[in-house]
Design a protein around this motif. Structure first.
Motif, PDB file in Angstrom:
ATOM      1  N   TYR A  32       0.853  -1.189   0.000  1.00 47.27           N
ATOM      2  CA  TYR A  32       0.000   0.000   0.000  1.00 47.27           C
ATOM      3  C   TYR A  32       0.888   1.237   0.000  1.00 47.27           C
ATOM      4  O   TYR A  32       1.949   1.255   0.631  1.00 47.27           O
ATOM      5  CB  TYR A  32      -0.901   0.021   1.233  1.00 47.27           C
ATOM      6  CG  TYR A  32      -1.826  -1.167   1.352  1.00 47.27           C
ATOM      7  CD1 TYR A  32      -3.105  -1.139   0.799  1.00 47.27           C
ATOM      8  CD2 TYR A  32      -1.423  -2.319   2.026  1.00 47.27           C
ATOM      9  CE1 TYR A  32      -3.968  -2.224   0.913  1.00 47.27           C
ATOM     10  CE2 TYR A  32      -2.271  -3.414   2.145  1.00 47.27           C
ATOM     11  CZ  TYR A  32      -3.540  -3.354   1.581  1.00 47.27           C
ATOM     12  OH  TYR A  32      -4.389  -4.435   1.697  1.00 47.27           O
ATOM     13  N   ARG A  80      -2.032  18.024  -3.913  1.00 52.36           N
ATOM     14  CA  ARG A  80      -1.863  16.844  -4.765  1.00 52.36           C
ATOM     15  C   ARG A  80      -2.137  15.559  -3.985  1.00 52.36           C
ATOM     16  O   ARG A  80      -2.531  14.543  -4.571  1.00 52.36           O
ATOM     17  CB  ARG A  80      -0.458  16.826  -5.359  1.00 52.36           C
ATOM     18  CG  ARG A  80      -0.271  15.726  -6.400  1.00 52.36           C
ATOM     19  CD  ARG A  80       1.124  15.696  -6.962  1.00 52.36           C
ATOM     20  NE  ARG A  80       1.424  14.417  -7.566  1.00 52.36           N
ATOM     21  CZ  ARG A  80       2.633  13.950  -7.780  1.00 52.36           C
ATOM     22  NH1 ARG A  80       3.685  14.689  -7.436  1.00 52.36           N
ATOM     23  NH2 ARG A  80       2.831  12.773  -8.332  1.00 52.36           N
ATOM     24  N   GLU A  84      -4.318  12.628  -5.759  1.00 54.46           N
ATOM     25  CA  GLU A  84      -3.822  11.276  -6.006  1.00 54.46           C
ATOM     26  C   GLU A  84      -4.605  10.236  -5.220  1.00 54.46           C
ATOM     27  O   GLU A  84      -4.758   9.099  -5.675  1.00 54.46           O
ATOM     28  CB  GLU A  84      -2.329  11.193  -5.662  1.00 54.46           C
ATOM     29  CG  GLU A  84      -1.444  12.123  -6.477  1.00 54.46           C
ATOM     30  CD  GLU A  84      -1.578  11.893  -7.979  1.00 54.46           C
ATOM     31  OE1 GLU A  84      -1.759  10.742  -8.398  1.00 54.46           O
ATOM     32  OE2 GLU A  84      -1.504  12.880  -8.746  1.00 54.46           O
ATOM     33  N   LYS A  87      -7.705   9.646  -7.266  1.00 57.06           N
ATOM     34  CA  LYS A  87      -7.392   8.878  -8.472  1.00 57.06           C
ATOM     35  C   LYS A  87      -7.073   7.416  -8.160  1.00 57.06           C
ATOM     36  O   LYS A  87      -7.092   6.564  -9.052  1.00 57.06           O
ATOM     37  CB  LYS A  87      -6.198   9.502  -9.191  1.00 57.06           C
ATOM     38  CG  LYS A  87      -6.479  10.836  -9.861  1.00 57.06           C
ATOM     39  CD  LYS A  87      -5.219  11.347 -10.551  1.00 57.06           C
ATOM     40  CE  LYS A  87      -5.460  12.649 -11.294  1.00 57.06           C
ATOM     41  NZ  LYS A  87      -4.212  13.136 -11.944  1.00 57.06           N
ATOM     42  N   GLY A  88      -6.759   7.139  -6.909  1.00 56.00           N
ATOM     43  CA  GLY A  88      -6.364   5.785  -6.540  1.00 56.00           C
ATOM     44  C   GLY A  88      -4.886   5.512  -6.708  1.00 56.00           C
ATOM     45  O   GLY A  88      -4.438   4.370  -6.605  1.00 56.00           O
ATOM     46  N   ASN A  89      -4.099   6.558  -6.962  1.00 51.90           N
ATOM     47  CA  ASN A  89      -2.655   6.393  -7.127  1.00 51.90           C
ATOM     48  C   ASN A  89      -1.936   6.243  -5.785  1.00 51.90           C
ATOM     49  O   ASN A  89      -0.801   5.757  -5.739  1.00 51.90           O
ATOM     50  CB  ASN A  89      -2.071   7.566  -7.899  1.00 51.90           C
ATOM     51  CG  ASN A  89      -2.552   7.595  -9.339  1.00 51.90           C
ATOM     52  OD1 ASN A  89      -2.853   6.552  -9.913  1.00 51.90           O
ATOM     53  ND2 ASN A  89      -2.641   8.777  -9.914  1.00 51.90           N
ATOM     54  N   VAL A  90      -2.563   6.715  -4.714  1.00 55.51           N
ATOM     55  CA  VAL A  90      -2.067   6.436  -3.366  1.00 55.51           C
ATOM     56  C   VAL A  90      -3.225   5.837  -2.576  1.00 55.51           C
ATOM     57  O   VAL A  90      -4.398   6.110  -2.861  1.00 55.51           O
ATOM     58  CB  VAL A  90      -1.514   7.698  -2.665  1.00 55.51           C
ATOM     59  CG1 VAL A  90      -0.420   8.339  -3.486  1.00 55.51           C
ATOM     60  CG2 VAL A  90      -2.616   8.705  -2.370  1.00 55.51           C
ATOM     61  N   ASP A  91      -2.883   5.019  -1.596  1.00 57.01           N
ATOM     62  CA  ASP A  91      -3.920   4.323  -0.817  1.00 57.01           C
ATOM     63  C   ASP A  91      -4.299   5.062   0.457  1.00 57.01           C
ATOM     64  O   ASP A  91      -5.442   4.979   0.909  1.00 57.01           O
ATOM     65  CB  ASP A  91      -3.424   2.916  -0.458  1.00 57.01           C
ATOM     66  CG  ASP A  91      -3.123   2.085  -1.688  1.00 57.01           C
ATOM     67  OD1 ASP A  91      -4.074   1.785  -2.432  1.00 57.01           O
ATOM     68  OD2 ASP A  91      -1.943   1.745  -1.909  1.00 57.01           O
TER      69      ASP A  91
END
Length: 265
Positions: A32, A80, A84, A87-91
């Motif tokens: 994660y 940011r 993110e 967007k699902g780029n970080v959990d």
């Protein structure tokens, strides 16, 4: 001799198999991504550091080891972080809180952990300015992106101006050079930095100026079940939490504020 040689051979093979199994297990562990603000906020957190990334990192690493998962840590600008996350780029985002607002997402769409710790945020002044009252504070230095709501009324009325800077060291130096009357910062972050900087005064948190205690939580959109496990881990390991806070010199924020109000810095 042949027997001992075979034993060494088998022992070596077993060690290699165990090492391979552990490496495979580590490689297969679910990973994660945890994102934080790209500022040095040690001892609370500093995810861009190479080795020691602060208290939150140490606690999350202990939780990850207990659950057999992995965390990767990244730093990025404040706004940011939420972009993110959406967007699902970080959990996960740290720190975060249900009462904090941002222009990117609605807190109703996010899930929050129990507090990993608390932050004592207040106004620091030089000794000669201590106790002079809020009317003496015309300029306050603060890290860009932070929003001290407790100063907002005076800011809106033009009585106090915020001077935004890139990092906490710069905020301290703005006050040191008298380009600001005070700086706004977490108590433990300020203490850590002032111990490292030998060319600044012994600034003190003035309890008669705006001060607050803020909870630092972990937030997520898609992984609420892991936050529940984290909450259980924190509740079940008070000794570990206390040990890590002691290691990083992070005390109880509310008790510290009471001590400062009583005249004990």
């Amino acid at each position: 001799m042949m027997k001992h040689s075979l034993i060494r051979k088998y022992a070596g093979s077993i060690a290699l198999l165990l090492s391979s199994a552990l490496s495979f297990s580590s490689a297969c562990a679910e990973t994660y991504v945890v994102a934080s603000q790209n500022i040095a906020y040690y001892p609370h957190y500093e995810f861009s550091a190479v080795k020691d990334r602060g208290y939150a990192w140490a606690l999350l690493e202990a939780f990850a080891a207990d659950r057999g998962i992995k965390f990767e840590y990244v730093s990025m600008p404040v706004l940011r972080l939420q972009i993110e996350l959406e967007k699902g780029n970080v959990d996960f985002v740290y720190p975060d809180h249900p009462t904090w607002t941002n222009p990117v997402n609605d807190n109703a769409t996010k899930h929050f952990s129990a507090p990993l710790t608390e932050s004592l945020v207040g106004t620091f002044v030089k000794p000669e300015r201590f106790g002079q009252g809020i009317s003496s504070i015309r300029k306050v230095s603060i890290v860009l992106g932070f929003s001290p709501l407790y100063w907002q009324e005076r800011i809106d009325s033009g009585q106090t101006k915020l001077i935004s800077v890139a990092d906490n060291k710069s905020a301290i130096y703005m006050a040191q050079w008298d380009r600001a009357d005070a700086f706004d910062m977490d108590y433990y972050v300020a203490k850590y930095l002032m111990q490292k900087l030998d060319d600044v005064d012994d600034f003190k948190l003035d309890p008669d100026l705006p001060v607050t205690v803020v909870e630092f939580c972990l937030s997520t959109v898609k992984n609420p079940e892991l936050l529940l496990e984290l909450n259980e881990f924190i509740a079940s390991n008070p000794g570990l939490v206390a040990m890590l806070k002691a290691r990083y010199n992070i005390g109880n924020a509310r008790y510290r504020l009471e001590s400062i109000q009583a005249g004990l810095q």
